[in-house]
Design an enzyme around this catalytic site. Structure first.
Site, mmCIF file in Angstrom:
data_model
loop_
_atom_site.group_PDB
_atom_site.id
_atom_site.type_symbol
_atom_site.label_atom_id
_atom_site.label_comp_id
_atom_site.label_asym_id
_atom_site.label_seq_id
_atom_site.Cartn_x
_atom_site.Cartn_y
_atom_site.Cartn_z
ATOM 1 C CG ASP A 17 -1.849 1.094 1.371
ATOM 2 O OD1 ASP A 17 -1.667 2.127 0.685
ATOM 3 O OD2 ASP A 17 -2.797 0.971 2.169
ATOM 4 C CG ASP A 41 -6.050 11.778 -5.781
ATOM 5 O OD1 ASP A 41 -5.296 12.354 -4.973
ATOM 6 O OD2 ASP A 41 -6.803 12.388 -6.567
HETATM 7 N N1 AR6 Z 1 -1.353 1.546 -2.943
HETATM 8 C C1 AR6 Z 1 -0.734 1.225 -4.104
HETATM 9 N N2 AR6 Z 1 -1.391 1.086 -5.277
HETATM 10 C C2 AR6 Z 1 -2.733 1.249 -5.270
HETATM 11 C C3 AR6 Z 1 -3.457 1.597 -4.103
HETATM 12 C C4 AR6 Z 1 -2.705 1.742 -2.893
HETATM 13 N N3 AR6 Z 1 -3.286 2.074 -1.728
HETATM 14 N N4 AR6 Z 1 -4.773 1.709 -4.438
HETATM 15 C C5 AR6 Z 1 -4.865 1.446 -5.759
HETATM 16 N N5 AR6 Z 1 -3.645 1.158 -6.263
HETATM 17 P P1 AR6 Z 1 -5.501 4.782 -9.637
HETATM 18 P P2 AR6 Z 1 -4.857 6.261 -12.133
HETATM 19 C C6 AR6 Z 1 -3.250 0.835 -7.657
HETATM 20 O O1 AR6 Z 1 -6.895 4.589 -10.091
HETATM 21 O O2 AR6 Z 1 -5.192 5.079 -12.968
HETATM 22 C C7 AR6 Z 1 -8.181 8.968 -9.110
HETATM 23 O O3 AR6 Z 1 -9.548 9.151 -8.991
HETATM 24 C C8 AR6 Z 1 -4.329 0.484 -8.647
HETATM 25 O O4 AR6 Z 1 -4.637 -0.912 -8.556
HETATM 26 O O5 AR6 Z 1 -5.248 5.198 -8.237
HETATM 27 O O6 AR6 Z 1 -3.592 7.017 -12.432
HETATM 28 C C9 AR6 Z 1 -7.441 10.285 -9.358
HETATM 29 O O7 AR6 Z 1 -8.078 11.372 -8.708
HETATM 30 C C10 AR6 Z 1 -3.696 0.840 -9.976
HETATM 31 O O8 AR6 Z 1 -2.858 -0.216 -10.454
HETATM 32 O O9 AR6 Z 1 -4.747 5.931 -10.553
HETATM 33 C C11 AR6 Z 1 -7.490 10.423 -10.846
HETATM 34 O O10 AR6 Z 1 -8.704 11.051 -11.262
HETATM 35 C C12 AR6 Z 1 -2.780 2.005 -9.635
HETATM 36 O O11 AR6 Z 1 -2.663 2.019 -8.217
HETATM 37 C C13 AR6 Z 1 -7.452 8.994 -11.352
HETATM 38 O O12 AR6 Z 1 -7.921 8.189 -10.257
HETATM 39 C C14 AR6 Z 1 -3.286 3.366 -10.103
HETATM 40 O O13 AR6 Z 1 -4.697 3.437 -9.974
HETATM 41 C C15 AR6 Z 1 -6.047 8.529 -11.676
HETATM 42 O O14 AR6 Z 1 -6.102 7.238 -12.216
#
Ligand code: AR6
Length: 179
Positions: A17, A41
C-alpha cells in the site's frame, strides 16, 4: 519483494500500500484539477488528512498531464507527496507512452529539486485511467532505470504494487529488462 542495483542506487518492487511507505516521498496518481478522487489519490487524502488538500489549493490551480507538483504529507510516514498526473489511456496511439514516461521523469526531477533520497511510486494510470498494466510496467521501469543511470539519484526508488497480479507483471518486466 525484488531489489536490484542500478549503479549506486536501489530499485525495489514490492506488493503493498503506497500510503504505508516510509520513503521520504510517495507519489500520488492525481488528476489535472488536483481534486481528490478514488484509488491511490483517495487513500492518500483520507489517511494523510486535510492539510494536503489545503496546501494544494494554496499553491497550485492544476497540474498538466505528465507534470508534477509537491506538498507535505500530513499524517503519513513520508515527508512529501509528489502529485503527478498520468495519461488517460485511449488507444495507445494518442501520446500516452510519452506522457506516462514524463509523469515518472518529472516526479523524479521534483524529488531531486527537493533533495529527496527515497521515493515510492504506485503504478501510475493503471487504475481509473485504464492503462494496460504490462505496457505501463515497461514504460515505468524503463523510465526509472534510465533516470537512475543518468542522474545517479535518488538513492532508492520503490514501486508499490497493489495486489499480486500487478506485482507479478512488474517482476516479470523487470527481469526481462535486466537480461
Ligand atoms: N497503494 C498502491 N497502489 C494502489 C493503491 C494503494 N493504496 N490503491 C490502488 N492502487 P488509480 P490512475 C493501484 O486509479 O489510474 C483517481 O480518482 C491500482 O490498482 O489510483 O492514475 C485520481 O483522482 C492501480 O494499479 O490511478 C485520478 O482522477 C494504480 O494504483 C485517477 O484516479 C493506479 O490506480 C487517476 O487514475
Amino acid at each position: 519483494m525484488k531489489r536490484v542495483k542500478i549503479g549506486n542506487c536501489l530499485l525495489e518492487i514490492i506488493q503493498g500500500d503506497i500510503t504505508e511507505q516510509d520513503t521520504e516521498a510517495i507519489v500520488n496518481a492525481a488528476n489535472e484539477r488536483l481534486i481528490p478522487g478514488g484509488g491511490v489519490d483517495g487513500a492518500i487524502h483520507r489517511k494523510g488528512g486535510p492539510s494536503i488538500l489545503e496546501e494544494l489549493r494554496a499553491k497550485y490551480t492544476h497540474c498538466p498531464t505528465g507534470e508534477a507538483v509537491i506538498t507535505g504529507a500530513g499524517n503519513l510516514k513520508a515527508k512529501y507527496i509528489i502529485h503527478t498526473v498520468g495519461p488517460i489511456y485511449k488507444n495507445g496511439k494518442s501520446g500516452e507512452e510519452e506522457l506516462l514516461a514524463s509523469a515518472y521523469k518529472n516526479s523524479l526531477l521534483k524529488a531531486l529539486e527537493y533533495n529527496i533520497n527515497s521515493v515510492s511510486f504506485p503504478s501510475l494510470s493503471t487504475g481509473a485511467y485504464g492503462y494496460p498494466l504490462k505496457d505501463a510496467s515497461q514504460i515505468a521501469l524503463k523510465t526509472v532505470i534510465s533516470f537512475l543511470k543518468e542522474y545517479q539519484k535518488p538513492e532508492l526508488v520503490r514501486f508499490v504494487l497493489w495486489g499480486e497480479e500487478a506485482y507479478k507483471i512488474f517482476e516479470h518486466t523487470l527481469e526481462n529488462l535486466l537480461t
